[in-house]
Design a protein around this motif. Structure first.
Motif, short mmCIF file in Angstrom:
data_model
loop_
_atom_site.label_atom_id
_atom_site.label_comp_id
_atom_site.label_asym_id
_atom_site.label_seq_id
_atom_site.Cartn_x
_atom_site.Cartn_y
_atom_site.Cartn_z
N LEU A 21 -19.94 -15.74 -24.36
CA LEU A 21 -20.31 -15.34 -22.93
C LEU A 21 -21.08 -14.06 -22.71
O LEU A 21 -21.64 -13.95 -21.99
N LYS A 22 -21.09 -13.39 -23.88
CA LYS A 22 -21.62 -11.85 -23.92
C LYS A 22 -23.09 -12.09 -23.73
O LYS A 22 -23.58 -13.02 -24.47
N GLY A 23 -23.72 -11.53 -22.77
CA GLY A 23 -25.22 -11.74 -22.63
C GLY A 23 -25.51 -12.68 -21.71
O GLY A 23 -26.43 -12.57 -20.98
N SER A 24 -24.57 -13.72 -21.28
CA SER A 24 -25.12 -14.51 -20.16
C SER A 24 -24.48 -14.10 -18.90
O SER A 24 -24.77 -14.93 -18.02
N LEU A 25 -23.42 -13.17 -18.89
CA LEU A 25 -22.86 -12.80 -17.56
C LEU A 25 -23.72 -11.85 -16.85
O LEU A 25 -24.44 -10.89 -17.42
N LYS A 26 -23.79 -11.78 -15.47
CA LYS A 26 -24.67 -11.18 -14.74
C LYS A 26 -24.08 -9.80 -14.34
O LYS A 26 -24.73 -8.84 -14.08
N GLY A 27 -22.65 -9.65 -14.64
CA GLY A 27 -22.14 -8.27 -14.30
C GLY A 27 -20.83 -8.48 -15.00
O GLY A 27 -20.34 -9.06 -15.68
N ALA A 28 -19.82 -7.57 -14.24
CA ALA A 28 -18.55 -7.33 -14.77
C ALA A 28 -17.58 -8.34 -14.09
O ALA A 28 -17.81 -8.79 -13.04
N GLN A 29 -16.87 -8.77 -15.16
CA GLN A 29 -15.83 -10.04 -14.78
C GLN A 29 -14.54 -9.40 -13.85
O GLN A 29 -14.15 -8.19 -14.08
N LYS B 242 -22.19 -3.98 -9.53
CA LYS B 242 -22.03 -4.31 -10.99
C LYS B 242 -21.09 -5.55 -11.15
O LYS B 242 -20.76 -5.96 -12.10
N LEU B 243 -20.41 -5.84 -10.09
CA LEU B 243 -19.21 -7.01 -10.30
C LEU B 243 -19.83 -8.34 -9.95
O LEU B 243 -20.41 -8.55 -8.93
N ASN B 244 -19.76 -9.07 -10.98
CA ASN B 244 -20.40 -10.57 -10.78
C ASN B 244 -20.18 -11.33 -11.87
O ASN B 244 -20.40 -11.15 -13.28
N ASN B 245 -19.37 -12.43 -11.51
CA ASN B 245 -18.82 -13.38 -12.50
C ASN B 245 -19.80 -14.42 -12.88
O ASN B 245 -19.48 -15.49 -13.68
N ARG B 246 -20.93 -14.50 -12.43
CA ARG B 246 -21.91 -15.40 -12.65
C ARG B 246 -22.36 -15.54 -14.17
O ARG B 246 -23.07 -14.46 -14.71
N ALA B 247 -22.21 -16.65 -14.85
CA ALA B 247 -22.67 -16.88 -16.03
C ALA B 247 -23.91 -17.99 -16.23
O ALA B 247 -23.67 -18.94 -15.61
#
Length: 751
Positions: free
Chosen positions: A352-360, A636-641
C-alpha cells in the motif's frame, strides 16, 4: 419543548426529559446516589426526592418526567424533610469507618450527609455486617458493609460492559451486591465501577491504602496505550504516579476508562526500570554518565555510516512515541541519509505504501459512531484492541445501529449484531468482494441503506500478509455502499507517524536483510515486532544495537551494546494524534525516574553532536510547530488508495490468528502486576477447529508444539468448533512471542 419552573426559575426542555435533567440544565443541584447520566434510571436510592406542585407526596427527580407547566421545589421544607429522612435511613447500617476508608475526602455519601443529613442519629440498634467479596485483582470489595445498594455497578456491567457480572442477591435488609459465585469481574472496563460507587464499598485494589485523596496532586494527561487517546487525570504524590482516573470528554472516552488505561501505571516503577545509561564492554554491562553514552552513540553511528554506508543503519520506532519524538528521529535520519525507518512494526504487506493519498485514520469522528446507521468491522479483536470504542458500538447497536463483523474468530462482544461472519483470513478479500456484488441484501444492504455508515479495518487486517488486497476490497465495498472507509490504528500515535511520513522502509525488509546498526526507539523487539525470534536474530547480526528504552530486558541485554533510559509519557511532554486525527498535547506529571531523560531531548543532543542543522529546540511546543501545521492536519488524513492488489495467502495453509493480548500491547502494560493477574493476561491456549485437529493428528491432545520461522514453543491445546478450519487462535503473549508474525502460516505438531 416543555416549560418547567424549578425553584422559581424557568427552563425549556425536550419531551421525555426528567426533572433532574431539567435541573442540571438550569444549574440546580439535586442530591442523588443511584442516578447517573450514562446509566438507566433505577430510582432506588430516593435521595433526589423533590416537591412537585399538586403532587400529594415528594417525587424522585430522576424518574419523574417533565410535564408542561410543572412547578418543582428542590429546597422547600417538604423536599428537605424527605431528603433528610432518606439520608437517615441510608446511614442506619453504614459503618463509622470514614477515617480508614479509601473513599474519604471524595465520598458522595460523606458530602451529602453533611449537606442534607441530620446532626444526630436516632438509631441505636446494632448495624448489620456484610461479608467482603472477591472481585478479582483490580477491584476491592472487602468492605461491602458500606454499600448503599445504588446498583450503579450492576447497571454498568449490564449496560456498558455488555455482560452482567455483578448482581443484587436476596431482598430487603438482606440484599447484597456480589459477583457471580466463584467468579471475578472480568470485563476489560471493570475499573469504572470504582468511579461509579458513591461510597467506599468498591475501591481500587492496587491503590488501596496507598494515599489519601487530599494528599494527591492532579494533572491532566492523555493515554498512550491505544489509539483512542483517552483523557486522563493522573494523581501523583512524592513525584510518583499513584492513581489514574478518567477526565470527561464526550467526544473521546466520555466519562469512562479502560482497565488498561486505568491500571497500567502500576508498571511504571517495575524492577526492570532502567535508571542509568549502560554500555556493554567485554560482555559486561557498566553504568556510564550521559556524556559518555551519547558520545558512544555518535561514534557508533558515524563508524557505520561512513563511506556512504547509511543504508546499513535502521531505525525501529514504537508508534506510541510522541509526534515530537518521531519528528526528531525522522529529522536525524534525513540529516544522516538513513532511509530505513519503520514504525509499523507488526505490518507485513508494504504494497500500500505509495498508493495512499494520506495518513490512515478512522475516517470520521469517534462520536459519529454513536449515530451511525451501519458499521462493518473487518479483522479486529475489538475488546482487546479498542475496549472503549467497543462500548460505544455496543450502545449504538442498542439504539438501532446495524453492526456486522467479518473476522477469523467469533469474538464474544455482547453486542446485538446484524451478522458475525467467521472466515479464513485468506478469504477475507474475496468475502468483501462478494459483499460488494450484492448491494441489496445483508451486510452490504445495511451499509447502503444507512445515512451514515462505516467500514473499519482492525489490527488483524492491517497485519495480514495480504493487507493491500483486503484494503482494496474494503475500499471497493465502501465506495459501492457510500460508507466511510476507516482504520482502527494499532497504537497511540500510529496516525501521527503516518502524518509525519515516518516510515521510509518496512520492518520485513530490515528483518530479511539485517542492518549493521539499529536504533531501537522504545521497542522491545522480541514482542513489539512481527516475528519475535526473527527480529532478535536480525539484531544479533548487527555490529551495534542502540536501545532508547524505559526498561531493560533479557533480550535487550543480549542483543544491544548500549541502553539509554528514556522517560515514559508520564514523565515527558509531547503530542499524540488519535484515531480520529485529533492532536492532543500533554505535559509530564512527575519528574524523571533515576537518570532517565525525555527521548526528544536525547535526540536533540544527538542531532547537535552529529552536526545536523535544525536541532536547537528548547521545548516540545517548538518542535511541534516545525513538525506539523495543526490547522492543516485534516488535509493530511486520507484513506484513499490507488491500484489493485493480488491475493497471496492460501486458505489451505494453517494460519495463526488472535492478535495481541489486551494486556501485552506495550512495555508499561506488560509490567503492570494487577493487569497481569487478570484472566485476560494468562498464557493462552491454541484453539483449533476439531476437524483441523483430527487432520493434524492432534485429536484429544492437550498440548502441542507450535512452530513459526524457526522458533518452536509448547502451547496448551483446545478444540473450538466456532473457528473456521485451518486457523490457530493463539494471541500474542510473552510466552509465545518467539513465534512468527500474527496472521502468518504456523505448524502444529504433537508435543
Amino acid at each position: 419543548m416543555l416549560q418547567i419552573q424549578i425553584d422559581g426559575k424557568e427552563v425549556s426542555v425536550e419531551q421525555g426529559a426528567t426533572v433532574i435533567e431539567a435541573a442540571q440544565k438550569l444549574g440546580t443541584y439535586i442530591p442523588h446516589f443511584c442516578y447517573h447520566k450514562k446509566l438507566s434510571i433505577a430510582a432506588n436510592c430516593r435521595m433526589c426526592l423533590v416537591e412537585v406542585e399538586k403532587a400529594p407526596k415528594p417525587l424522585p427527580a430522576c424518574a419523574t418526567p417533565v410535564t408542561d407547566g410543572m412547578v418543582v421545589r428542590t429546597h422547600s421544607e417538604k423536599a428537605r424533610q424527605a431528603q433528610e429522612g432518606v439520608m437517615e435511613f441510608l446511614l442506619i447500617n453504614h459503618p463509622l469507618d470514614c477515617p480508614v476508608c479509601d473513599k474519604g475526602g471524595e465520598c458522595q455519601l460523606q458530602d451529602l450527609a453533611m449537606g442534607y443529613g441530620k446532626t444526630t442519629s436516632r438509631y441505636t440498634e446494632a448495624k448489620r455486617a456484610v461479608v467482603g467479596k472477591d472481585m478479582g485483582p483490580l477491584i476491592s470489595a472487602a468492605e461491602m458493609s458500606r454499600c448503599i445498594h445504588c446498583s450503579r455497578c450492576v447497571r454498568f456491567t449490564e449496560e456498558i460492559a455488555g455482560m452482567q457480572e455483578i448482581g443484587i442477591a436476596n431482598r430487603g435488609e438482606h440484599s447484597e451486591i456480589m459477583p457471580f459465585i466463584g467468579k471475578a469481574v472480568e470485563t476489560e472496563l471493570s475499573g469504572n465501577v470504582i468511579d461509579l460507587c458513591p461510597v467506599g464499598a468498591l475501591t481500587s485494589k492496587p491503590f488501596r491504602f496507598n494515599a489519601r485523596s487530599w494528599e494527591l496532586n492532579r494533572r491532566k494527561s492523555v493515554s498512550a496505550h491505544d489509539s483512542l487517546g483517552s483523557n486522563l487525570i493522573v494523581q501523583t504524590k512524592e513525584h510518583t504516579v499513584r492513581r489514574v482516573l478518567p477526565l470527561d470528554n464526550e467526544d473521546i472516552n466520555e466519562c469512562w476508562l479502560s482497565d488498561r488505561d486505568r491500571f497500567a501505571y502500576e508498571g511504571l516503577y517495575h524492577e526492570s526500570r532502567l535508571k542509568n545509561p549502560k554500555i556493554k564492554q567485554g560482555g559486561e554491562w557498566i553504568d556510564v554518565d550521559w556524556k559518555t553514552a551519547l558520545e558512544y552513540v555518535r561514534n557508533g553511528i558515524e563508524c557505520i555510516a561512513k563511506d556512504g554506508n547509511q543504508e546499513q543503519i535502521g531505525i525501529w520506532a514504537n508508534p506510541m512515541n510522541t509526534v515530537e519524538e518521531l519528528f526528531l528521529a525522522k529529522k536525524l535520519a534525513n540529516g544522516l541519509g538513513i532511509t530505513h525507518t519503520a514504525s509499523r512494526l507488526r505490518e507485513q504487506d508494504g504494497r500500500l505504501k505509495g498508493s495512499l493519498k494520506g495518513a490512515q485514520w478512522l475516517g470520521g469522528a469517534i462520536a459519529d459512531l454513536n449515530d451511525a446507521g451501519a458499521v462493518l468491522v473487518i479483522g479486529a479483536n475489538l475488546r482487546k484492541e479498542q475496549p472503549l470504542l467497543t462500548a460505544r458500538l455496543r450502545r449504538a447497536a442498542g439504539n438501532g445501529s446495524q453492526v456486522s463483523i467479518v473476522a477469523a474468530n467469533k469474538e464474544q462482544l455482547f453486542i446485538p449484531l446484524l451478522a458475525q461472519e467467521t472466515v479464513h483470513p485468506a478469504q477475507w478479500a474475496d468475502c468483501l468482494k462478494n459483499l460488494a456484488a450484492d448491494l441489496e441484501n445483508g451486510i452490504a444492504g445495511s451499509l447502503k441503506n444507512a445515512e451514515k455508515a462505516f467500514v473499519l479495518l482492525g489490527a488483524d487486517a492491517q497485519n495480514h500478509p495480504d493487507y493491500a488486497a483486503v484494503y482494496a476490497a474494503a475500499q471497493e465495498l465502501a465506495d459501492a455502499t457510500g460508507a466511510s472507509l476507516g482504520i482502527l490504528p494499532q497504537a497511540a500515535n500510529s496516525v501521527g507517524a503516518d502524518v509525519l511520513g515516518f516510515d521510509g522502509g518496512s520492518i520485513t525488509e530490515m528483518l530479511a536483510q539485517p542492518k549493521q546498526g539499529v536504533l531501537l526507539l522504545n521497542v522491545e523487539p522480541e514482542i513489539d515486532v512481527a516475528g519475535g525470534a526473527a527480529a532478535v536474530a536480525a539484531l544479533k547480526q548487527a555490529k551495534s544495537v542502540m536501545a532508547f528504552t524505559p526498561y531493560e530486558s533479557d533480550t535487550l541485554l543480549d542483543v544491544c551494546d548500549i541502553l539509554l533510559p528514556i522517560a515514559p509519557f508520564t514523565e515527558t511532554s509531547g503530542s499524540l494524534i488519535n484515531m480520529e486525527g485529533r492532536l492532543q498535547s500533554f505535559y509530564g506529571v512527575v519528574q524523571g525516574y533515576g537518570e532517565s531523560r525525555p527521548l526528544w531531548k536525547i535526540l536533540r543532543v544527538l542531532g547537535n553532536l552529529l552536526n545536523i542543522d535544525g536541532f536547537d529546540y528548547d521545548s516540545t511546543e517548538e518542535i511541534l510547530k516545525d513538525a506539523l501545521d495543526a490547522e492543516r492536519l485534516p488535509e493530511k488524513l486520507n484513506n484513499r488508495a490507488n491500484g489493485s492488489f493480488d491475493t497471496i495467502q492460501t486458505a489451505s495453509k494453517l494460519t495463526r490468528i488472535g492478535g495481541v493480548g489486551v494486556y501485552h500491547t506495550d512495555a508499561i502494560v506488560r509490567r503492570s502486576a494487577p493487569l497481569q493477574e487478570t484472566s485476560h493476561a494468562q498464557i493462552p491456549a491454541a484453539r483449533v477447529h476439531p476437524q483441523t485437529l483430527a487432520d493434524l493428528g492432534l485429536a484429544g491432545a492437550s498440548e502441542a508444539v507450535a512452530k513459526q520461522n524457526g522458533a518452536a514453543v509448547r502451547v496448551p491445546l483446545e478444540a473450538d468448533g466456532t473457528l473456521p478450519q485451518n486457523v490457530v487462535h493463539l494471541p500474542l503473549h510473552p510466552a509465545n512471542a518467539a513465534l512468527g508474525g500474527l496472521m502468518n502460516a504456523i505448524v502444529l505438531e504433537r508435543a
